[in-house]
Design a protein around this motif. Structure first.
Motif, short mmCIF file in Angstrom:
data_model
loop_
_atom_site.label_atom_id
_atom_site.label_comp_id
_atom_site.label_asym_id
_atom_site.label_seq_id
_atom_site.Cartn_x
_atom_site.Cartn_y
_atom_site.Cartn_z
N LEU A 58 0.82 -1.30 0.05
CA LEU A 58 -0.08 -0.06 -0.02
C LEU A 58 0.95 1.27 0.10
N SER A 59 0.48 2.33 -0.87
CA SER A 59 1.07 3.51 -0.81
C SER A 59 0.77 4.30 0.43
N GLU A 60 1.49 5.50 0.60
CA GLU A 60 1.16 6.14 1.70
C GLU A 60 -0.13 6.73 1.63
N GLY A 61 -0.61 6.95 0.45
CA GLY A 61 -2.03 7.76 0.53
C GLY A 61 -2.95 6.52 0.80
N LEU A 62 -2.73 5.25 0.76
CA LEU A 62 -3.69 4.27 1.18
C LEU A 62 -3.71 3.58 2.67
N ARG A 63 -2.82 4.67 3.32
CA ARG A 63 -2.43 4.25 4.86
C ARG A 63 -3.70 3.78 5.64
N GLY A 64 -4.83 4.57 5.55
CA GLY A 64 -6.09 4.15 6.03
C GLY A 64 -6.78 2.90 5.97
N GLU A 65 -6.05 2.11 4.76
CA GLU A 65 -6.54 0.69 4.56
C GLU A 65 -6.28 -0.39 5.49
N VAL A 66 -5.11 -0.10 6.23
CA VAL A 66 -4.54 -0.82 7.16
C VAL A 66 -5.57 -0.88 8.45
N ALA A 67 -5.97 0.17 8.93
CA ALA A 67 -7.12 0.24 9.87
C ALA A 67 -8.31 -0.32 9.48
N LYS A 68 -8.62 -0.03 8.28
CA LYS A 68 -9.95 -0.88 7.77
C LYS A 68 -9.92 -2.33 7.87
N ASN A 69 -8.57 -2.70 7.65
CA ASN A 69 -8.41 -4.13 7.73
C ASN A 69 -8.37 -4.75 9.18
N ALA A 70 -7.95 -3.98 10.01
CA ALA A 70 -8.00 -4.38 11.33
C ALA A 70 -9.41 -4.44 11.96
N ARG A 71 -10.39 -3.78 11.34
CA ARG A 71 -11.81 -3.71 11.78
C ARG A 71 -12.54 -4.54 11.14
N LEU A 72 -12.21 -5.76 10.55
CA LEU A 72 -12.88 -6.43 9.45
C LEU A 72 -14.13 -7.22 10.23
N ARG A 73 -13.60 -7.62 11.44
CA ARG A 73 -14.71 -8.30 12.19
C ARG A 73 -15.93 -7.80 12.49
N THR A 74 -15.70 -6.61 12.96
CA THR A 74 -16.79 -5.66 13.39
C THR A 74 -17.38 -4.50 12.45
N ALA A 75 -16.76 -4.37 11.40
CA ALA A 75 -17.17 -3.32 10.24
C ALA A 75 -18.76 -3.96 9.74
N GLY A 76 -19.37 -2.76 9.38
CA GLY A 76 -20.52 -3.33 8.59
C GLY A 76 -20.41 -4.09 7.36
N ALA A 77 -21.24 -5.08 6.98
CA ALA A 77 -21.18 -5.74 5.89
C ALA A 77 -22.08 -5.55 4.76
N ARG A 78 -22.04 -5.46 3.44
CA ARG A 78 -22.78 -5.32 2.59
C ARG A 78 -22.79 -6.39 1.45
N PRO A 79 -23.72 -6.44 0.36
CA PRO A 79 -23.63 -7.38 -0.58
C PRO A 79 -22.18 -7.33 -1.14
N ALA A 80 -21.33 -8.45 -1.67
CA ALA A 80 -20.10 -8.09 -2.68
C ALA A 80 -20.40 -7.48 -3.65
N GLY A 81 -21.68 -7.55 -4.50
CA GLY A 81 -22.09 -6.74 -5.67
C GLY A 81 -21.97 -5.37 -5.27
N GLU A 82 -22.42 -4.84 -4.18
CA GLU A 82 -22.14 -3.17 -3.65
C GLU A 82 -20.96 -2.92 -3.26
N ILE A 83 -20.13 -4.09 -2.85
CA ILE A 83 -18.61 -3.48 -2.27
C ILE A 83 -17.69 -3.25 -3.47
N TYR A 84 -17.77 -4.30 -4.36
CA TYR A 84 -16.86 -4.11 -5.44
C TYR A 84 -17.22 -3.16 -6.72
N THR A 85 -16.15 -2.07 -6.88
CA THR A 85 -16.40 -0.97 -7.80
C THR A 85 -15.65 -1.10 -9.04
#
Length: 261
Positions: A58-85
């Protein structure tokens, strides 16, 4: 018909829905392999941020993705068809399909993933960042990690119909159809007709349009040869550079596009 898709690198936000229920995901035969990757990814991203960023590429600009991955078990979930863009999914336009086409999409589309292995578009997942090219410290190369589990699950999922493989090479490495299934498999390249070159953007966009056309028209070819005829009937220019000379070999199709858009 089973359609194999790559994910998108970028993802829509997870939203405020209920969190992930791993046991509710399709393809339960992948559950063990999923649990291993999920546990290591969450652990990695809950620790040294710089190490996690390096492992995930991940580049410096994507640093926030690390924290997002750390919360995978508690983050909200949506249909994969809505997650993928991204380009392919914008062209596919799942949200604008009518009810019948949407049912076809839910039954035939399978999205490959470095984290989940493969999911249906109706499976509820959180937004994440973990490409198939990643090598996690404990698991190792993800494509290699997924091969054994996929080999035991995907042939049954493929059934006895056509497998339309639209994955990029990194995701194709996780499962390669073999034997009788390979003989029913067709991969597609999209080429700029005047130059015969692949251009990433319209390659993805055209693949999205192809899938949308098949879904909206209710076309379900059973063999690669029937797929060629179906795509031509839908207005695509299709060439078969080299039809398989023996059983058990996949077909490779070229779809030619005049304009880059």
């Amino acid at each position: 018909m089973l359609v194999l898709l790559p994910p998108s690198e970028g993802k829509a936000p997870s939203g405020q829905g209920a969190p992930l229920e791993p046991g509710a995901l399709s393809l339960p035969g992948l559950a063990g392999a999923r649990a291993v990757v999920l546990a290591e990814l969450v652990e990695l991203c809950s620790g040294d941020e710089e190490k996690a960023r390096e492992v995930l590429g991940l580049s410096e600009g994507l640093r926030g993705e690390v924290a997002k991955n750390a919360r995978l078990r508690t983050a909200g979930a949506r249909p994969a068809g809505e997650i993928y863009t991204g380009v392919l999914y914008d062209a596919l336009g799942l949200a604008t399909l009518d009810a019948a086409a949407r049912r076809r999409a839910e039954g035939s589309l399978l999205v490959f993933s470095g984290l989940w292995g493969a999911v249906r578009v109706s499976d509820r997942i959180p937004s994440y960042r973990c490409s198939m090219g990643v090598k996690l410290p404990g698991v190792g190369a993800l494509a290699a990690h997924w091969r054994a589990a996929m080999a035991g699950v995907l042939p049954e999922v493929a059934g006895d119909g056509l497998v339309l493989d639209l994955r990029s090479s990194a995701y194709a490495a996780a499962w390669k159809p073999k034997g009788e299934v390979a003989g029913r498999t067709a991969s597609v390249r999209v080429l700029h007709a005047p130059t015969r070159k692949v251009v990433s953007h319209f390659n993805k966009a055209t693949k999205g349009r192809i899938v949308r056309s098949l879904l909206t028209e209710g076309v379900a070819p059973g063999t690669p040869g029937e797929l060629v005829e179906a795509l031509r009937d839908l207005g695509y220019v299709v060439e078969v550079p080299e039809a398989p000379g023996k059983a058990g070999r996949a077909w490779s199709l070229d779809v030619l596009v005049e304009e880059v858009h």
